[in-house]
Each structure stands twice: as C-alpha cells, then as structure tokens.
Write an enzyme that holds these catalytic residues in place. Sequence first.
Site, mmCIF file in Angstrom:
data_model
loop_
_atom_site.group_PDB
_atom_site.id
_atom_site.type_symbol
_atom_site.label_atom_id
_atom_site.label_comp_id
_atom_site.label_asym_id
_atom_site.label_seq_id
_atom_site.Cartn_x
_atom_site.Cartn_y
_atom_site.Cartn_z
ATOM 1 C CG HIS A 33 -0.134 -0.047 2.513
ATOM 2 N ND1 HIS A 33 0.497 1.063 3.047
ATOM 3 C CD2 HIS A 33 0.132 -1.068 3.356
ATOM 4 C CE1 HIS A 33 1.115 0.725 4.164
ATOM 5 N NE2 HIS A 33 0.915 -0.570 4.376
ATOM 6 C CG ASP A 298 6.110 -3.832 5.766
ATOM 7 O OD1 ASP A 298 5.065 -4.386 6.129
ATOM 8 O OD2 ASP A 298 6.847 -3.190 6.554
#
Length: 393
Positions: A33, A298
């Site tokens: 994101h 991540d």
Amino acid sequence: MALILFIFCVIALCKCNKLKGLKLEQVLVLGRHNIRTPLTTNLDIYSPNKWPKFNETDANLTQRGVLMESFMAEYFAEWLASEDFIKGCPGQEEVLIYPNTLSRTRGTAKSFADAAFPSCSIYQDKHSQDNRDVFDPLFHSLFQNTSENFIEQIKNEMKNTLNEVDLTESYLELNRILDIKNSDICKQKNVCDLSKNSTQIVYEEGKEPEVQGPLLIGNQVIDTFIMSFYEGFPLENVAWGKVTSEDQWEILTRITKHNINVRLGPLASKDIGKPLLKYMFNIFKSRNPKFTMIVGHDTNICVILKALDFKNVNVVNQYEPYPIGGKLVFQKWSNGADRFLKVEYVYPTFSQLRNSEKLSLTHPPQKVLLELKDCKINDSGFCPWDDFIKLNY
C-alpha cells in the site's frame, strides 16, 4: 559427448538471450500500500516532544498516498501501453485487482485502478463491511505448520537473527532524537536507554511472530518519522528537525530492517508464504487474468522474496527495506516458441515520495532487477519460464 553437451548449452543460452520478438504475455504485481498514517497510537509515551498530527485517522491511507499511487499507476499504464499489452479499457476477465481487507490496501487498489484504467470501472470492492478489520488469509503472516517442533525451529531462527546485528549506534541516536531520558516511558517504566534494554521474542499460537522491547519501540518510532517525511511535513516537524542527513536515516532504519528480518526469516517465510504463493502460481500457470495487482503489506513482499529465495535484493535510493508503494513485478514474456520470466522491484524513491513527483517512462520510479536462486537470468534479466514454474507452489 562433451562436445554435444557444450553445443546444447550454447544453443540454450542463445535462446534465452535472444530478445528479438519477445512479447509481454502476463503481468502479476505484488504491491505494498502507499503512504499511510502511523500504526502506533501511544507515541506520546516515548518522547516529551509534540508529535506531528496527520489529517487521517491511524493506519489509513493519506491523500498524498492516494496521489502517489495514482502516479505509480499512470507509469504502469504507460509502460503496458508501450508494450502493446493493454490499451484503453480491458475486459473484466483480463484484469484482477485484489487487495487485503484493510482500508489502506483497498484505498491503494482503488487509486491504482482509477488512474491506470480511467473511466473503465475495473475495481470492484468485494470485501464485505464485516471483514474490513480482519486480514484476508492470503495476507496474514500466520504459520501453516504449528507443530511444537517447527515453532521451536522458528524461535531459534528469530533468536539467531536477533543476535546477528549490533544496533547500539542506532539506539543511541534514537535516544538522543526522542530525548527519551525525559519521556514518560523512562519515568513510568524505567526505559531510559534503548541500548541497555533487551528485545524479547514473542509467539502466540494463531498470531504473527513478534518482538517486544527496544526493537519494537524503535520500529514504531522510525516508521512515524518516515511517514511524516513522505507526507511532506516541514522538516522541523519530521523527528523534530533532528534528522538532517542521509547517514542518520541509514543508521536509524537499521532498526526497521532488523525488525522485519527477525520476525520473518527464511524458514518462517517459506511456511507463512504458502497460501499467497499457491494463489500466485495458479495465476502464473494460466493465461488469465493478463494483469493482476495484489495489494498487501511490506510483510507480504518480505515473505515472498525470502520464500522464493531471491538473490541479493539491493534496494537503492531508499531507506525502507520494502518501500511504501513498492511493487514486485512478475512478467511472463514469449517469443512464440519459448517463454521467459523477468522480475523487477519497482518503487518510488525516498525523494520522489517526499516531493510528490509525477512518474512516467521519462521520469520513472526506481527499478531493480531481481534474480531467483533457482532461475538463472541472462544479461537482459530473463530466465526460462519452465525453470520458474518448477518451483511449483
């Protein structure tokens, strides 16, 4: 026999290096994101200084994150059009946009779809209102193997990784920036020097592997510094103006890198990544959708890179190990007779995010060519597709 083998190897090498006539057939993007607000709500305990205030609520995509994702999408659209891959509005069966359930991933997915395929109504939010605070199982960092023996191996992997790096310099710098000696955490919990406290490994069944102590505190604080830098706060409001050099960013983000490496080592990643990898390989083995965009975190990029055993991933012009808005781009190419894989890590640089720079083929994001340990690339970055598929997740 040796001569025959030599000739065969030369022919195979020439085939893989022959770029003429290659056509892009399929793209799968695994992305993180874009810019969000900090995840941590109790920052006040770590410093007597006043923290900057974001406009959006905690853990949500910011308006700058929406903008930067649209810039990334426009770059991708330009690239895909240049390869005669997708022009105009694609069919619904040609494109899949699949985010995790959280607001920041869904917002990123919508921003990408709206900018890459304007006026095409490609993105349909299929997550129900009820599950928007619960991770989709594909994105959760949960162990598939919960046997006592395996969990013990994971704990040992975490402990060994924890002891591999000395973060004393990073913790002392963070102490100074926070003025931690005058903080509430020092007064109330006697945490007055992060370099003197120890990090503990935490594992609870059904939850992600975690750490507690200075490594967790440091990761939370530095994440906030980074997001405020990306968000464009005046530099005096980014770590109170106390981070003024690239060397300081490098020293501080050693904590961020070590945090994720401790929690998600190679053994853990190979197990955690199984559901997402199975989903990805099902797409790789089919012809549709032509373009897939999976929007996660991540941790997802970390897990996939380690589970697939990519070699020497060198992130340049960034300080985050897995940069915000970054994307692993898996590409299937064909010359009509043979197919090849190319994988690139595409992400906005530290300065591009800070300056909200518009991206294009003439002003691209950073691109890093990646190589799998078990799929050797040629000089142009291609490896045989069949070697990749043999990984068989």
